[in-house]
Design a protein around this motif. Sequence first.
Motif, PDB file in Angstrom:
ATOM      1  N   GLY A  36      74.964  38.220  -5.250  1.00  0.00           N
ATOM      2  CA  GLY A  36      73.696  38.806  -5.671  1.00  0.00           C
ATOM      3  C   GLY A  36      72.619  38.610  -4.632  1.00  0.00           C
ATOM      4  N   ILE A  55      70.490  41.496  -2.658  1.00  0.00           N
ATOM      5  CA  ILE A  55      69.026  41.516  -2.636  1.00  0.00           C
ATOM      6  C   ILE A  55      68.519  41.610  -1.205  1.00  0.00           C
ATOM      7  CG2 ILE A  55      66.975  40.093  -3.047  1.00  0.00           C
ATOM      8  CD1 ILE A  55      68.470  39.029  -5.566  1.00  0.00           C
ATOM      9  N   PRO A 109      71.960  33.591  -7.566  1.00  0.00           N
ATOM     10  CA  PRO A 109      72.234  34.560  -6.501  1.00  0.00           C
ATOM     11  C   PRO A 109      73.553  34.324  -5.780  1.00  0.00           C
ATOM     12  CG  PRO A 109      70.719  32.891  -5.700  1.00  0.00           C
ATOM     13  CD  PRO A 109      70.979  32.567  -7.147  1.00  0.00           C
ATOM     14  N   TYR A 112      78.892  39.687 -12.293  1.00  0.00           N
ATOM     15  CA  TYR A 112      77.650  39.806 -13.049  1.00  0.00           C
ATOM     16  C   TYR A 112      77.822  40.664 -14.296  1.00  0.00           C
ATOM     17  CZ  TYR A 112      74.678  37.792  -9.385  1.00  0.00           C
ATOM     18  OH  TYR A 112      74.073  36.954  -8.489  1.00  0.00           O
ATOM     19  N   ARG A 147      73.066  42.368 -13.369  1.00  0.00           N
ATOM     20  CA  ARG A 147      72.992  43.397 -12.321  1.00  0.00           C
ATOM     21  C   ARG A 147      71.589  44.009 -12.286  1.00  0.00           C
ATOM     22  NH1 ARG A 147      77.990  44.926 -14.562  1.00  0.00           N
ATOM     23  NH2 ARG A 147      77.120  46.872 -15.391  1.00  0.00           N
ATOM     24  N   VAL A 193      69.289  41.669 -10.404  1.00  0.00           N
ATOM     25  CA  VAL A 193      69.435  41.777  -8.948  1.00  0.00           C
ATOM     26  C   VAL A 193      68.559  42.908  -8.423  1.00  0.00           C
ATOM     27  CG1 VAL A 193      71.024  42.388  -7.078  1.00  0.00           C
ATOM     28  CG2 VAL A 193      71.728  40.751  -8.827  1.00  0.00           C
TER      29      VAL A 193
END
Length: 305
Positions: free
Chosen positions: A99, A103, A129, A136, A141, A144
Amino acid sequence: MTLPAGDAAIRATGLIKRFGAFPALDGLDLEVARGEVHGFLGPNGAGKSTTLRVLLGLLRADAGSVELLGGDPWRDVVALHRRLAYVPGDVVLWPHLSGGEAIDLLGRLRGGLDEQRRRELLERFELDPTKRGRQYSKGNRQKVALVAALASDVELLILDEPTSGLDPLMEAVFAEEVAREKARGTTILLSSHILSEVEALADRVSIIRAGRVVRTGALTELRGDAQVTVRVTLRRPPASLDELDLLRSPHLDATGRLTAQVDPAHVNEVMAQLVAHDMTDLSVAAATLEELFMEHYFRGPEPGR
């Protein structure tokens, strides 16, 4: 009301988009002022998703004009996407990226992230993360995508069902973060089926129907002369509801609980009538956005052809 050129973050005029014989957009007009939270409402099939895809440069309209942050979303798509962030209602992540990596990748596409803001948002949204995208849940999700969008230094947020999959606590965090973004001058276009969410956050609202925007305005403007709801308990109920001649659709139960609709212009007169019946537990509520939406969408006039 038409905004001056420099005051509009989004301006779409007469947009037409057809898929075969089906008119997904049929002369749509939409204006979003810079720095406002603008609710974009309509049921499935009304044209919301098509409008957002045109604004994002993913579709080209068959006719009409559209301007986004002073540019053309089809011609200037790369430059504009460095100035905006988009959160869809069903986020798909790279399955093998964590994650945090997702990002950071999304942030780099927008010119970088505010690292302090990133850390704050990860904590606020309670997001781990280090997990891979495939691990996820739907709600995570969404988190994120929200962290990536809110940690980016962008001028425009386009949010399409952004709280899909979030629990009520995280919905509250989202609302606080939208208020924070608005305070710093970010423009936000918010499409959501959660009308209470839009009612709490939006400065103005546009209702789309059959590919056209049929109503636009602040909630107070949309309310107009919409009736208010009165709920009151009467210790000495009237022998007949005909005595309360200003009420609309009144209902009085055996406990003395009265519910009715009242024209806003007659609220004071109705209160004077009810005082004589020794009222308690009084509430007077203006029409909610959900009630206004139902009124304008299902009982309003058909858009002109």
